[in-house]
Design an enzyme around this catalytic site. Sequence first.
Site, PDB file in Angstrom:
ATOM      1  N   GLU A 278       0.848  -1.191   0.000  1.00  0.00           N
ATOM      2  CA  GLU A 278       0.000   0.000   0.000  1.00  0.00           C
ATOM      3  C   GLU A 278       0.880   1.236   0.000  1.00  0.00           C
ATOM      4  O   GLU A 278       1.835   1.314   0.769  1.00  0.00           O
ATOM      5  CB  GLU A 278      -0.935   0.004   1.227  1.00  0.00           C
ATOM      6  CG  GLU A 278      -1.740   1.257   1.418  1.00  0.00           C
ATOM      7  CD  GLU A 278      -2.580   1.628   0.200  1.00  0.00           C
ATOM      8  OE1 GLU A 278      -2.498   2.798  -0.228  1.00  0.00           O
ATOM      9  OE2 GLU A 278      -3.311   0.752  -0.316  1.00  0.00           O
TER      10      GLU A 278
ATOM     11  N   ASP B 272      -7.053   2.056  -8.304  1.00  0.00           N
ATOM     12  CA  ASP B 272      -7.345   3.410  -8.763  1.00  0.00           C
ATOM     13  C   ASP B 272      -7.576   3.377 -10.274  1.00  0.00           C
ATOM     14  O   ASP B 272      -6.709   2.920 -11.016  1.00  0.00           O
ATOM     15  CB  ASP B 272      -6.163   4.324  -8.431  1.00  0.00           C
ATOM     16  CG  ASP B 272      -6.478   5.799  -8.633  1.00  0.00           C
ATOM     17  OD1 ASP B 272      -7.320   6.123  -9.506  1.00  0.00           O
ATOM     18  OD2 ASP B 272      -5.878   6.641  -7.938  1.00  0.00           O
TER      19      ASP B 272
ATOM     20  N   GLU C 293     -13.181  -4.492   1.541  1.00  0.00           N
ATOM     21  CA  GLU C 293     -14.095  -3.486   2.094  1.00  0.00           C
ATOM     22  C   GLU C 293     -14.904  -2.812   0.990  1.00  0.00           C
ATOM     23  O   GLU C 293     -16.119  -2.619   1.117  1.00  0.00           O
ATOM     24  CB  GLU C 293     -13.320  -2.430   2.884  1.00  0.00           C
ATOM     25  CG  GLU C 293     -12.679  -2.938   4.163  1.00  0.00           C
ATOM     26  CD  GLU C 293     -11.233  -3.401   3.969  1.00  0.00           C
ATOM     27  OE1 GLU C 293     -10.525  -3.550   4.965  1.00  0.00           O
ATOM     28  OE2 GLU C 293     -10.831  -3.641   2.797  1.00  0.00           O
ATOM     29  N   TYR C 294     -14.239  -2.444  -0.107  1.00  0.00           N
ATOM     30  CA  TYR C 294     -14.936  -1.797  -1.218  1.00  0.00           C
ATOM     31  C   TYR C 294     -15.948  -2.741  -1.856  1.00  0.00           C
ATOM     32  O   TYR C 294     -17.048  -2.328  -2.238  1.00  0.00           O
ATOM     33  CB  TYR C 294     -13.940  -1.336  -2.280  1.00  0.00           C
ATOM     34  CG  TYR C 294     -13.246  -0.039  -1.952  1.00  0.00           C
ATOM     35  CD1 TYR C 294     -13.975   1.107  -1.650  1.00  0.00           C
ATOM     36  CD2 TYR C 294     -11.860   0.055  -1.969  1.00  0.00           C
ATOM     37  CE1 TYR C 294     -13.342   2.313  -1.358  1.00  0.00           C
ATOM     38  CE2 TYR C 294     -11.206   1.248  -1.671  1.00  0.00           C
ATOM     39  CZ  TYR C 294     -11.954   2.372  -1.372  1.00  0.00           C
ATOM     40  OH  TYR C 294     -11.317   3.561  -1.083  1.00  0.00           O
TER      41      TYR C 294
END
Length: 214
Positions: A69, A118, A195-196
Site C-alpha cells: 500500500e 485506482d 471493504e470496497y
Amino acid sequence: MRLRNIPGADEVVTNSPYCINQPAKLKGKYKSELFMNDNPLYIEIGMGKGQFITTLAKQNPNINYIGIERYTSVLLRAIQKVEDEEIPNLRFICFDAADILDIFSCREVDRIYLNFSDPWPKDRHAKRRLTSSTFLNRYNSILALDGHIEFKTDNKDLFDFSVEEINNHPLWKLDAVTYDLHNDATMNEGNVMTEYEEKFSSQGNPIFKLIASR
C-alpha cells in the site's frame, strides 16, 4: 477524493512488526529470510485497509502473503486490525508499485492480487493503471512462470480497459472473466471480499473479475 493525512501514521507504520521497512534488502529472500520457509508467496498491490489479504492469510497458513500500500494513512488501518494478533505468514510494505521491480526479484512471486485499483480515468494517465501493459510487463518479470493475476473492480471502464490490455499483450492471456462475480457460481467460489467490494455490492453494483496468466 483527497486522502486524509492521519497524524502519527508514519511512525506507527515504521514501528509495526507487520511492516517491512527496507524491502529492497529482502529482494529475492522473502521466503528464506523473512518467512523462513519455502511456501508460495502471494502479494496484493493496493491492499487498502487490508481486509482481503488478512483474511486470506488466516485461512491459508501455508502461504506467505505481502500486502503493498502506497499511503501510510491507509496502511495504518490494516495495522490496527491485526496489531493484537499473531499472523506469521502476513507482512505489509508501504511502497509505490511503480517501482515494484526494486523489491521483488525475477519469478519470486507466485500470485498477484489487484483489487479495486485506482482507475486513473484520464487517458493521459492510462499507464498508471495497475492493469496497463506497463505494469503487465513488470508483473511478467516478478511472477513465477505458472503464476497468475487476479483482478477485481466495480469500475466497468477500468475492467474493459484491463481486458483489452491483456488481450493485446503478447505474453498474457485471459483464463477467466466475469461481469457479475457474485452471481457466477464458479468464479465466486471461495471469494474473499474487500471493504470496497462489500460496500459496492451492497449498493447493487456488479463486481467484475478476471484471471490472467501467460
